[in-house]
Design a protein around this motif. Structure first.
Motif, PDB file in Angstrom:
ATOM      1  N   GLY A 151      -6.854 -39.052  23.909  1.00 43.57           N
ATOM      2  CA  GLY A 151      -6.028 -37.982  24.497  1.00 43.57           C
ATOM      3  C   GLY A 151      -5.211 -37.199  23.492  1.00 43.57           C
ATOM      4  N   LEU A 152      -5.433 -37.448  22.181  1.00 42.49           N
ATOM      5  CA  LEU A 152      -4.670 -36.721  21.160  1.00 42.49           C
ATOM      6  C   LEU A 152      -5.107 -35.258  21.087  1.00 42.49           C
ATOM      7  CD1 LEU A 152      -3.931 -39.667  20.413  1.00 42.49           C
ATOM      8  CD2 LEU A 152      -3.802 -38.904  18.034  1.00 42.49           C
ATOM      9  N   ASP A 153      -4.296 -34.473  20.393  1.00 35.77           N
ATOM     10  CA  ASP A 153      -4.525 -33.023  20.355  1.00 35.77           C
ATOM     11  C   ASP A 153      -5.334 -32.565  19.155  1.00 35.77           C
ATOM     12  OD1 ASP A 153      -2.727 -32.363  22.658  1.00 35.77           O
ATOM     13  OD2 ASP A 153      -1.312 -33.402  21.352  1.00 35.77           O
ATOM     14  N   GLY A 154      -5.473 -33.405  18.131  1.00 32.75           N
ATOM     15  CA  GLY A 154      -6.215 -32.958  16.958  1.00 32.75           C
ATOM     16  C   GLY A 154      -6.084 -33.914  15.800  1.00 32.75           C
ATOM     17  N   VAL A 155      -6.517 -33.448  14.629  1.00 34.88           N
ATOM     18  CA  VAL A 155      -6.463 -34.267  13.409  1.00 34.88           C
ATOM     19  C   VAL A 155      -5.972 -33.434  12.223  1.00 34.88           C
ATOM     20  CG1 VAL A 155      -8.273 -35.956  13.952  1.00 34.88           C
ATOM     21  CG2 VAL A 155      -8.912 -33.764  12.924  1.00 34.88           C
ATOM     22  N   PRO A 159      -9.850 -28.045   5.405  1.00 33.51           N
ATOM     23  CA  PRO A 159     -10.477 -26.884   6.055  1.00 33.51           C
ATOM     24  C   PRO A 159     -11.995 -26.992   5.997  1.00 33.51           C
ATOM     25  CG  PRO A 159      -8.780 -26.164   4.491  1.00 33.51           C
ATOM     26  CD  PRO A 159      -8.937 -27.650   4.315  1.00 33.51           C
ATOM     27  N   LEU A 160     -12.511 -27.672   4.954  1.00 30.10           N
ATOM     28  CA  LEU A 160     -13.955 -27.810   4.792  1.00 30.10           C
ATOM     29  C   LEU A 160     -14.567 -28.709   5.867  1.00 30.10           C
ATOM     30  CD1 LEU A 160     -13.740 -28.265   0.936  1.00 30.10           C
ATOM     31  CD2 LEU A 160     -14.559 -26.218   2.120  1.00 30.10           C
ATOM     32  N   GLU A 161     -13.721 -29.506   6.532  1.00 29.93           N
ATOM     33  CA  GLU A 161     -14.200 -30.393   7.615  1.00 29.93           C
ATOM     34  C   GLU A 161     -13.920 -29.814   8.999  1.00 29.93           C
ATOM     35  OE1 GLU A 161     -11.786 -33.735   6.661  1.00 29.93           O
ATOM     36  OE2 GLU A 161     -13.115 -34.462   5.092  1.00 29.93           O
ATOM     37  N   ALA A 162     -13.170 -28.694   9.058  1.00 34.36           N
ATOM     38  CA  ALA A 162     -12.702 -28.183  10.359  1.00 34.36           C
ATOM     39  C   ALA A 162     -13.876 -27.876  11.294  1.00 34.36           C
ATOM     40  CB  ALA A 162     -11.827 -26.948  10.165  1.00 34.36           C
ATOM     41  N   ALA A 167     -17.094 -29.090  16.057  1.00 33.29           N
ATOM     42  CA  ALA A 167     -18.421 -29.287  16.651  1.00 33.29           C
ATOM     43  C   ALA A 167     -18.472 -30.616  17.408  1.00 33.29           C
ATOM     44  CB  ALA A 167     -19.489 -29.243  15.566  1.00 33.29           C
ATOM     45  N   ARG A 168     -17.821 -31.650  16.848  1.00 36.44           N
ATOM     46  CA  ARG A 168     -17.857 -32.976  17.480  1.00 36.44           C
ATOM     47  C   ARG A 168     -16.862 -33.105  18.625  1.00 36.44           C
ATOM     48  NH1 ARG A 168     -18.965 -38.676  16.125  1.00 36.44           N
ATOM     49  NH2 ARG A 168     -20.185 -37.923  14.357  1.00 36.44           N
ATOM     50  N   CYS A 169     -15.657 -32.541  18.436  1.00 31.76           N
ATOM     51  CA  CYS A 169     -14.559 -32.820  19.378  1.00 31.76           C
ATOM     52  C   CYS A 169     -14.175 -31.620  20.241  1.00 31.76           C
ATOM     53  CB  CYS A 169     -13.332 -33.290  18.605  1.00 31.76           C
ATOM     54  SG  CYS A 169     -13.614 -34.810  17.687  1.00 31.76           S
ATOM     55  N   GLY A 170     -14.807 -30.464  20.012  1.00 34.07           N
ATOM     56  CA  GLY A 170     -14.501 -29.282  20.821  1.00 34.07           C
ATOM     57  C   GLY A 170     -13.612 -28.305  20.074  1.00 34.07           C
ATOM     58  N   GLU A 171     -13.732 -27.028  20.446  1.00 36.06           N
ATOM     59  CA  GLU A 171     -12.977 -25.967  19.762  1.00 36.06           C
ATOM     60  C   GLU A 171     -11.471 -26.105  20.005  1.00 36.06           C
ATOM     61  OE1 GLU A 171     -13.923 -23.724  17.499  1.00 36.06           O
ATOM     62  OE2 GLU A 171     -15.908 -24.657  17.604  1.00 36.06           O
ATOM     63  N   GLY A 172     -11.115 -26.695  21.150  1.00 37.54           N
ATOM     64  CA  GLY A 172      -9.697 -26.807  21.489  1.00 37.54           C
ATOM     65  C   GLY A 172      -8.995 -27.961  20.774  1.00 37.54           C
ATOM     66  N   PHE A 173      -9.759 -28.793  20.075  1.00 33.94           N
ATOM     67  CA  PHE A 173      -9.179 -29.944  19.360  1.00 33.94           C
ATOM     68  C   PHE A 173      -8.659 -29.414  18.020  1.00 33.94           C
ATOM     69  CE2 PHE A 173      -9.721 -34.088  17.072  1.00 33.94           C
ATOM     70  CZ  PHE A 173      -8.971 -34.877  17.928  1.00 33.94           C
ATOM     71  N   LEU A 174      -7.361 -29.581  17.778  1.00 33.38           N
ATOM     72  CA  LEU A 174      -6.709 -28.910  16.646  1.00 33.38           C
ATOM     73  C   LEU A 174      -7.109 -29.480  15.286  1.00 33.38           C
ATOM     74  CD1 LEU A 174      -3.049 -28.760  18.047  1.00 33.38           C
ATOM     75  CD2 LEU A 174      -4.758 -26.911  18.017  1.00 33.38           C
ATOM     76  N   THR A 175      -7.294 -28.577  14.332  1.00 31.08           N
ATOM     77  CA  THR A 175      -7.475 -28.991  12.942  1.00 31.08           C
ATOM     78  C   THR A 175      -6.294 -28.441  12.145  1.00 31.08           C
ATOM     79  OG1 THR A 175      -8.864 -27.046  12.612  1.00 31.08           O
ATOM     80  CG2 THR A 175      -9.995 -29.114  13.035  1.00 31.08           C
TER      81      THR A 175
END
Ligand code: C5P
Length: 232
Positions: A151-155, A159-162, A167-175
């Motif tokens: 249920g977290l919001d991001g990681v 930027p090279l991994e964003a 792609a794995r966690c969805g566009e709304g998952f924050l980088t």
């Protein structure tokens, strides 16, 4: 989704931090407070920054048993932090407990993001010391997915991994991405760097920028350049 530039305020104390931020007369930058400053200045620095109108990313990377993390997160929530973080390695149970601790009676809460593998850890450390036999990339994406499922919001990531994280966690998952430098700037000790404009193209949601702004002769101009390049 809100995209922004976060200034890493890696200063030794509150006085130095406020002297730096006093130079910004027209804007209130989003700031990151790390362990050094938080332990030196104490929790009051978060209240003071909030009272001055800044958003605060409290980068304390919690990692403990679920009950302890839950109670600690409640304290950070009440200080008014906007983003807090923890180590995904603490397990889903710890991440879920953290979310519980952060959630206010009205259901609102600060954003919670996870550190997957620290960038100071390489595959050799993982294999020889930690007995983790999988490729680093796979571990990072797997931990990101664990964080999303909890249920977290991001990681926090490069930027090279964003792109891979989205792609794995969805566009709304924050980088939230450090390792940003101007094309004509000094890299310092960062190895794999990208410019603010490139970070935007790669899909970063928040860039964390320290020395290119804090050590600049004109921090306000450097911050504005960063915002212009990143937000377009
Ligand atoms: O000065 P610089 O722009 O390199 O600052 C980057 C900030 O992001 C620092 O506070 C650093 O500790 C943090 N950070 C990082 N790399 C990570 C995680 C955090 O540079 N993987």
């Amino acid at each position: 989704m809100a995209k922004d530039v976060i200034i890493a305020c890696d200063f030794a104390g509150a006085e130095e931090t406020f002297a730096f931020l006093d130079r910004f007369t027209e804007e209130k930058p989003f700031v990151k407070i790390g362990m050094e400053l938080y332990y030196a200045a104490g929790p009051q620095i978060v209240r003071d920054l909030k009272a001055r109108g800044h958003k605060v990313f409290l980068d304390l990377k919690l990692h403990d048993i679920p009950n302890t993390v839950k109670k600690a997160m409640r304290v950070l929530r009440d200080l008014g932090a906007d983003i807090v973080n923890l180590h995904a390695a603490g397990t889903a149970a710890m991440m879920e407990a953290a979310l519980e601790g952060l959630t206010r009676a009205d259901g609102t809460r600060p954003l919670l993001i996870a550190v997957t593998q620290l960038t100071s850890t390489d595959e050799e450390h993982m294999r020889e010391e930690l007995l983790i036999d999988r490729p680093l990339d796979e571990v990072v994406l797997h931990y990101a997915e664990n964080a999303r499922r909890a249920g977290l919001d991001g990681v926090v990531c490069s930027p090279l991994e964003a792109g891979k994280v989205h792609a794995r966690c969805g566009e709304g998952f924050l980088t939230v991405t450090p390792g940003v430098r101007f094309s004509d700037g000094d890299k310092g000790d960062q190895k794999r760097v990208t410019t603010p404009a490139r970070a935007r193209q790669l899909g970063s949601d928040y860039i964390v920028v320290g020395r290119p702004i804090t050590q600049s002769d004109d921090p306000v101009a450097a911050y504005r350049r960063c915002v212009k390049e990143f937000l377009g």
